[in-house]
Design a protein around this motif. Sequence first.
Motif, PDB file in Angstrom:
ATOM      1  N   VAL A  46       0.836  -1.204   0.000  1.00 41.94           N
ATOM      2  CA  VAL A  46       0.000   0.000   0.000  1.00 41.94           C
ATOM      3  C   VAL A  46       0.873   1.256   0.000  1.00 41.94           C
ATOM      4  N   ALA A  47       1.964   1.221   0.752  1.00 44.70           N
ATOM      5  CA  ALA A  47       2.880   2.366   0.770  1.00 44.70           C
ATOM      6  C   ALA A  47       3.515   2.567  -0.602  1.00 44.70           C
ATOM      7  N   PHE A  48       3.833   1.483  -1.289  1.00 43.81           N
ATOM      8  CA  PHE A  48       4.397   1.582  -2.638  1.00 43.81           C
ATOM      9  C   PHE A  48       3.409   2.228  -3.606  1.00 43.81           C
ATOM     10  N   ILE A  49       2.132   1.878  -3.493  1.00 46.83           N
ATOM     11  CA  ILE A  49       1.119   2.451  -4.378  1.00 46.83           C
ATOM     12  C   ILE A  49       1.012   3.960  -4.151  1.00 46.83           C
ATOM     13  N   TYR A  53       2.180   7.031  -6.773  1.00 46.57           N
ATOM     14  CA  TYR A  53       1.300   8.136  -7.171  1.00 46.57           C
ATOM     15  C   TYR A  53       2.026   9.472  -7.037  1.00 46.57           C
ATOM     16  N   ILE A  54       2.714   9.667  -5.925  1.00 47.74           N
ATOM     17  CA  ILE A  54       3.434  10.923  -5.698  1.00 47.74           C
ATOM     18  C   ILE A  54       4.623  11.033  -6.655  1.00 47.74           C
ATOM     19  N   PHE A  55       5.341   9.933  -6.837  1.00 53.86           N
ATOM     20  CA  PHE A  55       6.533   9.952  -7.691  1.00 53.86           C
ATOM     21  C   PHE A  55       6.175  10.294  -9.135  1.00 53.86           C
ATOM     22  N   GLU A  56       5.118   9.679  -9.654  1.00 54.79           N
ATOM     23  CA  GLU A  56       4.766   9.908 -11.049  1.00 54.79           C
ATOM     24  C   GLU A  56       4.371  11.351 -11.304  1.00 54.79           C
ATOM     25  N   ARG A  57       3.685  11.977 -10.364  1.00 52.17           N
ATOM     26  CA  ARG A  57       3.197  13.333 -10.585  1.00 52.17           C
ATOM     27  C   ARG A  57       4.234  14.393 -10.262  1.00 52.17           C
ATOM     28  N   CYS A  58       5.083  14.118  -9.298  1.00 52.75           N
ATOM     29  CA  CYS A  58       6.064  15.128  -8.889  1.00 52.75           C
ATOM     30  C   CYS A  58       7.412  14.990  -9.594  1.00 52.75           C
ATOM     31  N   ILE A  59       7.750  13.789 -10.046  1.00 55.33           N
ATOM     32  CA  ILE A  59       9.071  13.565 -10.646  1.00 55.33           C
ATOM     33  C   ILE A  59       8.962  13.069 -12.088  1.00 55.33           C
ATOM     34  N   CYS A 137       9.325   4.685 -15.745  1.00 55.19           N
ATOM     35  CA  CYS A 137      10.234   5.418 -14.861  1.00 55.19           C
ATOM     36  C   CYS A 137      10.154   4.909 -13.429  1.00 55.19           C
ATOM     37  N   TRP A 138       8.939   4.638 -12.959  1.00 55.12           N
ATOM     38  CA  TRP A 138       8.758   4.116 -11.601  1.00 55.12           C
ATOM     39  C   TRP A 138       9.425   2.752 -11.447  1.00 55.12           C
ATOM     40  N   ARG A 139       9.219   1.877 -12.409  1.00 51.24           N
ATOM     41  CA  ARG A 139       9.822   0.547 -12.320  1.00 51.24           C
ATOM     42  C   ARG A 139      11.338   0.620 -12.467  1.00 51.24           C
ATOM     43  N   PHE A 140      11.809   1.526 -13.309  1.00 58.50           N
ATOM     44  CA  PHE A 140      13.256   1.686 -13.466  1.00 58.50           C
ATOM     45  C   PHE A 140      13.907   2.074 -12.144  1.00 58.50           C
ATOM     46  N   VAL A 141      13.323   3.037 -11.458  1.00 60.54           N
ATOM     47  CA  VAL A 141      13.898   3.494 -10.190  1.00 60.54           C
ATOM     48  C   VAL A 141      13.900   2.360  -9.168  1.00 60.54           C
ATOM     49  N   PHE A 142      12.783   1.616  -9.083  1.00 58.85           N
ATOM     50  CA  PHE A 142      12.742   0.534  -8.093  1.00 58.85           C
ATOM     51  C   PHE A 142      13.737  -0.568  -8.429  1.00 58.85           C
ATOM     52  N   TYR A 143      13.736  -1.044  -9.672  1.00 63.39           N
ATOM     53  CA  TYR A 143      14.618  -2.151 -10.038  1.00 63.39           C
ATOM     54  C   TYR A 143      16.082  -1.768  -9.892  1.00 63.39           C
ATOM     55  N   LEU A 144      16.420  -0.522 -10.224  1.00 59.15           N
ATOM     56  CA  LEU A 144      17.810  -0.088 -10.078  1.00 59.15           C
ATOM     57  C   LEU A 144      18.219  -0.058  -8.613  1.00 59.15           C
ATOM     58  N   MET A 145      17.362   0.495  -7.749  1.00 57.29           N
ATOM     59  CA  MET A 145      17.684   0.555  -6.326  1.00 57.29           C
ATOM     60  C   MET A 145      17.690  -0.839  -5.712  1.00 57.29           C
ATOM     61  N   SER A 146      16.747  -1.686  -6.123  1.00 61.34           N
ATOM     62  CA  SER A 146      16.697  -3.044  -5.583  1.00 61.34           C
ATOM     63  C   SER A 146      17.928  -3.840  -6.000  1.00 61.34           C
ATOM     64  N   PHE A 147      18.316  -3.722  -7.269  1.00 57.21           N
ATOM     65  CA  PHE A 147      19.504  -4.444  -7.733  1.00 57.21           C
ATOM     66  C   PHE A 147      20.758  -3.951  -7.013  1.00 57.21           C
ATOM     67  N   SER A 148      20.875  -2.650  -6.841  1.00 59.80           N
ATOM     68  CA  SER A 148      22.050  -2.099  -6.159  1.00 59.80           C
ATOM     69  C   SER A 148      22.106  -2.558  -4.710  1.00 59.80           C
TER      70      SER A 148
END
Length: 397
Positions: A46-49, A53-59, A137-148
């Motif tokens: 739920v926190a990810f959802i 929402y905030i990430f897509e609109r603000c970034i 963009c949202w998935r890119f940020v998560f997968y990059l941070m998760s992989f790192s």
Amino acid sequence: MDILDQWLWRQEYWLPPGISWEDMSKVAGASCPRPRDLTLSLPIAVAFIGLRYIFERCIAVPLSRHLGVRDRIRVPVFPSPKLEAFYMQHRPREPSQSEMTTLVKQSGFTKRQVEFWFRHRRNLDRPSSTTKFCEACWRFVFYLMSFSFGLLSLIDKPWFWDQRECWRGYPQQPVEQAHFWYYLIELGFYWSLLLCVSVDVKRKDFKEQIVHHIATIFLLGFSYCSNYVRVGTLVMLVHDSSDFLLESAKMFNYAGWKKTCDSLFVIFAVVFLVTRLVVFPSKIINTTLILSMEIFQPFMGYYFFNALLLVLQALHIFWAWLILRMVYKFLFLGKLEKDERSDDSLEDEEDCEEEQSSWKKREVVLNSKLSSLTSSCVMNTLTRQRANSSSRLPKAR
């Protein structure tokens, strides 16, 4: 709770023969994986959802404008309650011949107008380029941070280099805090993807994506309860290693950066084929299917875990086939025409509309040229007639 303990949490299902839940708690202590820990993944989802929402609109949206993402202008359809009601009830299915006849009578349109209405109505529901960019963009940020994060937490671990270490002391293996959160964050993210699957961009492999999310959730949940955590961290790392490359290629594709997109896609294709078709079966599946038998006898969890890994491998082969098709087009056609996982019918409709509009533009240009040519011919004729008449005047005098 007694029913759950008797049927769901029976130690014969989750642990090798001769090992009980009491043995797990005594040996591993406070760092022992407990099934109730998995409930934390739901509030994380739920926190990810909300964060998405905030990430897509603000970034993501400002970034899309900065990179040059442009949405196509779509003409709204003529309002028709009958056609709208049918569309909302049966989308995205095309109306049959009998239904088309009924709709023609109810709407008062011709058959061609009804077909035109449905084609444009479906195009209105297509996600815009900005929407697809934000999702990528949202998935890119998560997968990059998760992989790192996963690579940093595993690079100094012995089972990262020698997979036999995954079973040394199994199942009484303590779970480190970093791997505990690595599991819960990945599990919460895939729960969020499954909950948002109805609003995300639908592609050709929509059903395969749902199967992948469900299999991943079951795989993570079961591997945590059975303390397959060491192998599970390797599985997550292998998957994240290529996912962020794919999402970055999508981002630049939507922005119109074709050369950058093509370069990233080639890198992604190489990494995907190596990790999913070579590393995953030779290291991960071989470890869980064969090497683990040196430590314990098969139990129900052994078969269940390996069955889920084989499901993922079947999906890898399917996606590898799609990727190889795109590589073939890139090598022999010189470009990546479109994502092989996109919705073909919607893409074809938009391409058809673009072709029609281009022909209309050409027709306007040709008509203007013909009219100018005609007017110039008329003017030349009039000029010659006037010159001839003026040359005759002196003789008449």
